[in-house]
Design a protein around this motif. Structure first.
Motif: not given
Lengths: 154, 512
Positions: B114-115, B313-318, B234-246
């Motif tokens: 997102l950043a 949280a997504v809105r805050g970062v964006i 940090l805890p184990p992290q989940q990967p993020q797809s580009l499509r989901g990001l869009g």
């Protein structure tokens, strides 16, 4: 900023404010010695420094009379943190000896001693990283940017 | 004045796509990622250190390196903000709130993605404003006399003094100290010598680049040496797809636009910067709802540990990252049209332009439309490179944080000293940078922000010379500053800014 009513008499902001007031007085006195040219059709060269001295003094007075909650001991502890003081001394030494010492040797010595001050204790790291930094920075500036850095001729 | 011709823009883009120039941009972006992502070392530090390197280069190479560093540095501060809750720069502090919440919930990849995309969008939208608004504003700026320049310079100093740090008195004192440093040397109007302490090296004034290196790099370096920061795992992290990001950006398209406009507008205001832009945008992203939720009875949780609502949280970062990077294009508007820096990095860029023999001001775009177009093209390519490199390398970005301070800080120290020397081949400048930097460190420890001080150094001579010239040209009549409309508006805005700042601080003091 608090109203200063509950702040202790010796407080970081009060000390900063008092220092600013003294500095303002010094600036005002120094500005009074600036030469004034006769017939200049505008403000003299003294006006702006005097104005800034007044602003500095007013800010200092505000800080001294209406301080925040900064604790002086805590501020001084942070200011004189051993690592920062040691690094500042090394940096000053490196800077002031810059013109007299071969850049590669001075840089190696500064990086090695700074790394030691910042906690590095491994001998290989203390030998190799400073040598690499000195070589890369010297090569980049001397040959990449054509800057003539001080070097000793043998 | 007309917009820059499309043919000029196309020619600039072709010139910038030259592999050699692309390499310079890439080097700038890489350096910006390192400086931005290292907590405490900011984009401003990086640009201040890199500026002396441009002494032996051409215009395109210099701008490619510095603007690449500028854009990437503003973005990369979000990396430590998200991963270790330590903003790389003050402008990324708002990102830390929600970005680190996401990371603690195993969504660091989403937050970094997102950043990256928000920074790119912010940069591109502000670039559009720079392209469209700057030529017109340059034409308008030709009407400016010393009266308007004085008012604008003073407005810039007051703006930065009011928004930097918690204490208005410290902000104003910092600006006054900077302006006093700017007064050292031979007086431009009368020719007399001031505050040189008998040193012939100071007759030309305090050299700008060594002073910037001192206050932004040396002072930061010593502050970092004094601080010991530790990062929680940090805890184990989940990967993020580009499509989901869009998908997140499609859902928040209006938020992106609003935040970009806020960032650009704040950037245009002389002397302000990304910190205020990011917080303003964050505030309108839904922070009010969070505050309301927190107003429930019971102790308030630490922001990074409070319950997570992912869409919020997504809105805050964006919002915060879009506004943070939108400042870049906005801050270049007053620099390239009026010669007044919009933020601290553009204050440093003045030095870089002067090295290239270019005097930034109303004539820059008129006389050098081709160079202006190249700046636009470099900004465009930089924004796109951040997107590509950021998305491809986001899994590796956390490794920048692994450079231990015991190695990083001495290297920065060497670059400070060498950079201060290289600009004029003057050993005196090296000692001056060290002394000023140690003084800046002491001021910083007492809570003085460096931004007003540096803006004071840059804007002080502009304010003084234009004040004296304006009075000389108007028979010493001070009413000219309020009878000329633009000057009156600027001085009115200055009074309002000071008034609001005082009011806000009093309210805050009353609340606490």
């Amino acid at each position: 900023m608090s109203d200063g009513a509950g702040a202790p008499l010796v407080n970081a902001d009060r000390v900063a404010g008092a220092t600013l007031c003294v500095a303002a007085l010094g600036v005002a006195l120094a500005a009074a010695t600036i030469e004034v040219l006769p017939g200049l059709p505008t403000l003299s060269a003294r006006f702006f420094p005097w104005l800034l001295a007044a602003v500095l003094g007013a800010s200092g007075l505000t800080l001294a009379l209406r301080p925040g909650d900064g604790d002086l001991r805590e501020t001084l502890d942070r200011l004189f943190a051993a690592r920062a003081v040691a690094l500042a001394a090394l940096l000053l030494l490196y800077a002031l000896s810059f013109r007299h010492v071969d850049f590669r040797i001075g840089t190696w010595a500064f990086v090695a001693s700074s790394m030691w001050v910042l906690g590095s204790r491994r001998a290989t790291e203390l030998l190799l990283v400073p040598a690499l930094v000195a070589a890369v920075v010297y090569t980049t500036f001397r040959y990449g940017f054509s800057v003539l850095l001080p070097v000793w001729t043998w | 004045m007309d917009l820059v011709a499309p043919a000029t823009l196309a020619a600039a883009l072709v010139a910038v796509l030259d592999p050699a120039i692309l390499l310079w941009i890439l080097a700038g972006v890489a350096a910006g990622l390192v400086f931005g992502a290292s907590p405490g070392l900011t984009a401003t530090t990086g640009v201040a250190l890199a500026t002396p390197l441009t002494f032996g280069t051409g215009f395109e190479q210099a701008m490619a390196l510095l603007l690449g560093l500028y854009c990437a540095g503003y973005f990369a501060g979000s990396v430590p903000a998200i991963l270790i809750n330590t903003p790389g720069a003050p402008g990324n502090a708002a990102t830390a709130l929600d970005g680190h919440r996401l990371a603690r919930a195993g969504r660091a990849d989403l937050a970094l993605g997102l950043a990256i995309v928000a920074s790119t969008l912010g940069g591109l939208l502000s670039l559009l404003v720079l392209t469209l608004a700057a030529p017109g504003l340059a034409g308008f700026a030709l009407e400016f006399t010393s009266v308007e320049y004085f008012s604008l310079g003073l407005f810039g100093v007051v703006c930065v003094a009011t928004v930097s740090g918690r204490s208005l008195a410290k902000g104003i004192a910092g600006a006054a100290i900077g302006m006093l440093l700017g007064a050292v040397g031979i007086d431009e109007v009368g020719g007399t010598t001031r505050f040189t302490l008998g040193l012939s090296e100071l007759q030309g004034g305090i050299p700008l680049i060594p002073a910037l290196i001192a206050f932004f790099a040396v002072a930061e370096l010593l502050s970092q040496a004094a601080n010991r920061a530790g990062a929680a795992a940090l805890p184990p992290q989940q990967p993020q797809s580009l499509r989901g990001l869009g998908g997140h950006f499609v859902r928040n398209k209006w938020l992106v636009l609003k935040s970009a406009l806020i960032g650009t507008f704040v950037g245009v205001l002389p002397g302000t910067g990304p910190t205020i832009a990011a917080w303003l945008a964050y505030g309108q992203s839904g922070a009010g709802e969070r505050s309301a939720a927190r107003a429930e009875p019971g102790p308030a949780p630490h922001p990074a540990q409070s319950p997570l609502s992912e869409p919020q949280a997504v809105r805050g970062v964006i919002a915060s990252e879009t506004a943070n990077n939108a400042v870049t294009g906005g801050a270049l508007v007053p620099l390239l049209t009026l010669g007044i820096p919009g933020d601290t990095v553009t204050a440093v860029l003045i030095g870089a332009l002067l090295i290239q023999g270019i005097d930034p001001g109303p004539f820059f775009i008129i006389e050098h439309a081709d160079l202006f177009a190249r700046i636009l093209a470099i900004l465009l390519v930089s924004a796109l490179l951040i997107l590509v490199i950021g998305l491809l390398a986001r899994g590796y970005l956390p490794r920048i944080l692994a450079i231990p301070p015991r190695i990083l800080l001495p290297v920065v120290g060497v670059l400070c000293v060498t950079g201060a020397f290289a600009i004029n081949n003057a050993p005196f400048d090296v000692g001056l940078a060290a002394v000023l930097g140690i003084g800046g460190y002491a001021l910083a420890r007492f809570g003085f922000a460096m931004a007003p001080l540096v803006l004071g150094v840059v804007l002080g001579p502009i304010v003084e010379v234009n004040l004296r010239n304006a009075l000389a040209a108007n028979d010493m009549d001070p009413s000219v500053f309020v009878t000329r409309p633009i000057s009156a508006v600027l001085l009115g805005a200055l009074v309002l800014t000071l008034g609001f700042s005082l009011l806000r601080r009093r309210r805050r003091a009353a609340d606490s």
